[in-house]
Design a protein around this motif. Structure first.
Motif, short mmCIF file in Angstrom:
data_model
loop_
_atom_site.label_atom_id
_atom_site.label_comp_id
_atom_site.label_asym_id
_atom_site.label_seq_id
_atom_site.Cartn_x
_atom_site.Cartn_y
_atom_site.Cartn_z
N HIS A 1 -2.00 3.91 6.76
CA HIS A 1 -0.61 4.05 6.91
C HIS A 1 -0.50 3.39 8.34
CE1 HIS A 1 2.18 6.28 9.72
NE2 HIS A 1 2.96 6.07 8.81
N GLN A 2 -1.69 3.49 9.34
CA GLN A 2 -1.33 2.62 10.71
C GLN A 2 -1.61 1.29 10.49
OE1 GLN A 2 -4.94 3.50 12.85
NE2 GLN A 2 -4.23 2.59 14.70
N ALA A 3 -2.13 0.81 9.42
CA ALA A 3 -2.24 -0.61 9.30
C ALA A 3 -1.02 -1.21 8.69
CB ALA A 3 -3.42 -0.93 8.31
N GLY A 4 -0.47 -0.44 8.08
CA GLY A 4 1.03 -0.93 7.34
C GLY A 4 2.22 -0.82 8.40
N ILE A 5 2.28 0.05 9.37
CA ILE A 5 3.60 -0.11 10.43
C ILE A 5 3.86 -1.48 10.74
CG2 ILE A 5 4.00 0.88 12.43
CD1 ILE A 5 2.51 3.40 11.90
N PRO A 6 2.99 -2.45 11.17
CA PRO A 6 3.36 -3.84 11.63
C PRO A 6 3.96 -4.37 10.36
CG PRO A 6 1.08 -3.22 12.73
CD PRO A 6 1.39 -2.23 11.59
N ARG B 1 -1.83 -5.37 1.69
CA ARG B 1 -1.62 -6.82 1.26
C ARG B 1 -1.88 -7.00 -0.26
NH1 ARG B 1 -1.84 -11.70 5.72
NH2 ARG B 1 -1.66 -10.60 7.48
N ALA B 2 -3.00 -6.57 -0.68
CA ALA B 2 -3.54 -6.95 -1.97
C ALA B 2 -2.58 -5.93 -3.08
CB ALA B 2 -4.99 -6.49 -2.42
N VAL B 3 -2.41 -4.70 -2.80
CA VAL B 3 -1.62 -3.85 -3.81
C VAL B 3 -0.31 -4.25 -4.03
CG1 VAL B 3 -3.32 -1.98 -3.76
CG2 VAL B 3 -1.15 -1.84 -2.42
#
Length: 379
Positions: free
Chosen positions: A19-24, A290-292
């Motif tokens: 989730h943290q990685a998806g925020i940006p 990014r992959a999914v």
């Protein structure tokens, strides 16, 4: 702007960090968790509480999601096939994920594509374990329940037929494997998208304590470049052959005679890839997302010569916040990641990343911080 919604099944620390990685990236998250206290449920705004083993719950959760992915590998395979039949994108898909859910299926599949593995077979009872031992070099033998094990659970190293009785009490098939004479454990982490793009991270060395990953060094020190390339190519081939979408961790044994053997597969972000949060251009968590979503994958190269990750395991010292402050003041270069979990002895509650050009320095700083957080040292 209609940015996609990722449905994450499972509320553990992997979901929290994804989730943290998806925020940006602008990725919106929807989480299926067990309780509001789950690690990811504490930080994700759209949380559904429910049982991942219930198909109706999964169908309701999937409504409005652009893709479904996982914090763990325990969702029943038949439920995932039902979601796909409903037209829902499930990544990795059930035909791939079953190889991480069932060790017997995994070994059969890897055999069929000529992947090097320890000698193994399904055994029927303790007497059959002895027969398996006699077919090779004798006891000890490693026994694994084919489903449900993780972090050393569901795994036994047995020295005789009497000790071999315990695994059969679970009432599920048991896989016997030779006990490999290995130099060290390695992990090859790769990410693959639906369009077939793939990236490989540097091969790392991992050390275990009581079946739990304790420390990861990236890249693996003194690893022959040819063996490193072989491990990366093997992981990429497995990802392609199994049709994996997302992150794949291939846990490996480096044998004393210079070979690599596949120990386990994980089709999600993995402990051996936590170093990438701070030590790589693009983390395993961001590249999994990014992959999914079939986005172009990010650069997996390391930012520094060395990165060491040490897990913070719970000890007898529950007041980690004050220890956290001490560690930050003592070493501003630390990257500490806490999971929001109650402290219990032996439980993973966080990890420390340190990167730099001097391996001894990096390793000492990471170990010191993790030990201070756990309370095993006080200075």
């Amino acid at each position: 702007m209609n940015f996609p919604v990722v449905g994450m099944i499972g509320g553990g620390q992997l979901a929290r960090m994804a989730h943290q990685a998806g925020i940006p990236l602008g990725v919106r998250f929807k989480l299926l968790a067990d309780t509001p206290q789950d690690s990811a449920a504490q930080v994700v705004s759209d949380v559904v509480l429910g049982d991942y083993r219930d198909l109706d719950t999964l169908r309701r959760f999937a409504a409005g999601c652009d893709v479904i992915t996982f914090d763990h590998e325990h969702v029943p395979t038949e439920h995932l096939r039902a979601l796909e039949a409903d037209g829902i994108a499930v990544r990795p898909g059930p035909d791939a994920l079953v190889n991480a859910q069932d060790k017997g299926v995994m070994r059969a599949k890897l055999d069929s594509i000529d992947v090097p593995c320890p000698r193994h077979r399904i055994v029927a009872d303790p007497a059959d374990v002895t027969a398996f031992a006699d077919e090779g070099t004798g006891y000890p033998v490693v026994l694994k329940t084919v489903r449900g094990g993780y972090d050393g659970k569901g795994v036994w190293v047995v020295d005789d037929e009497n000790e071999a009785q315990a695994p059969f009490l679970a009432g599920v098939p048991v896989l016997a494997e030779e006990k490999v004479d290995f130099v060290r454990e390695l992990a090859a982490n790769v990410v693959r998208s639906p369009s077939g793009q793939a990236v490989a991270y540097p091969v790392v060395e991992s050390t275990q304590e009581n079946g739990v990953c304790a420390e990861v060094t990236a890249p693996a020190p003194d690893l022959d470049p040819a063996l490193s390339d072989e491990a990366q190519q093997l992981a990429l081939r497995i990802a392609g052959e199994l049709g994996i979408v997302g992150h794949l961790a291939v846990e490996l044994f480096q044998t004393r005679d210079g070979r690599i053997l596949v120990n386990e597969l994980a089709m999600r972000p993995h402990n051996s890839g936590h170093w990438t949060q701070d030590g790589a251009v693009t983390s395993q968590f961001e590249n999994h997302l990014r992959a999914v979503l079939d986005l172009p994958l990010g650069d997996p190269r390391p930012r520094a010569k060395w990165t060491v990750m040490v897990n913070v395991l719970g000890g007898d010292y529950p007041d980690m916040y004050h220890a956290f402050l001490h560690c930050m003041a003592r070493d501003p270069g630390l990257r500490i990641h806490m999971y929001g979990k109650d402290v219990k002895p032996g439980r993973k509650v966080g990890h420390v990343n340190v990167f730099g050009d001097d391996l001894d320095d990096v390793r000492e700083r990471a170990r010191h911080a993790a030990a201070y957080l756990r309370g095993t040292i006080t200075e």
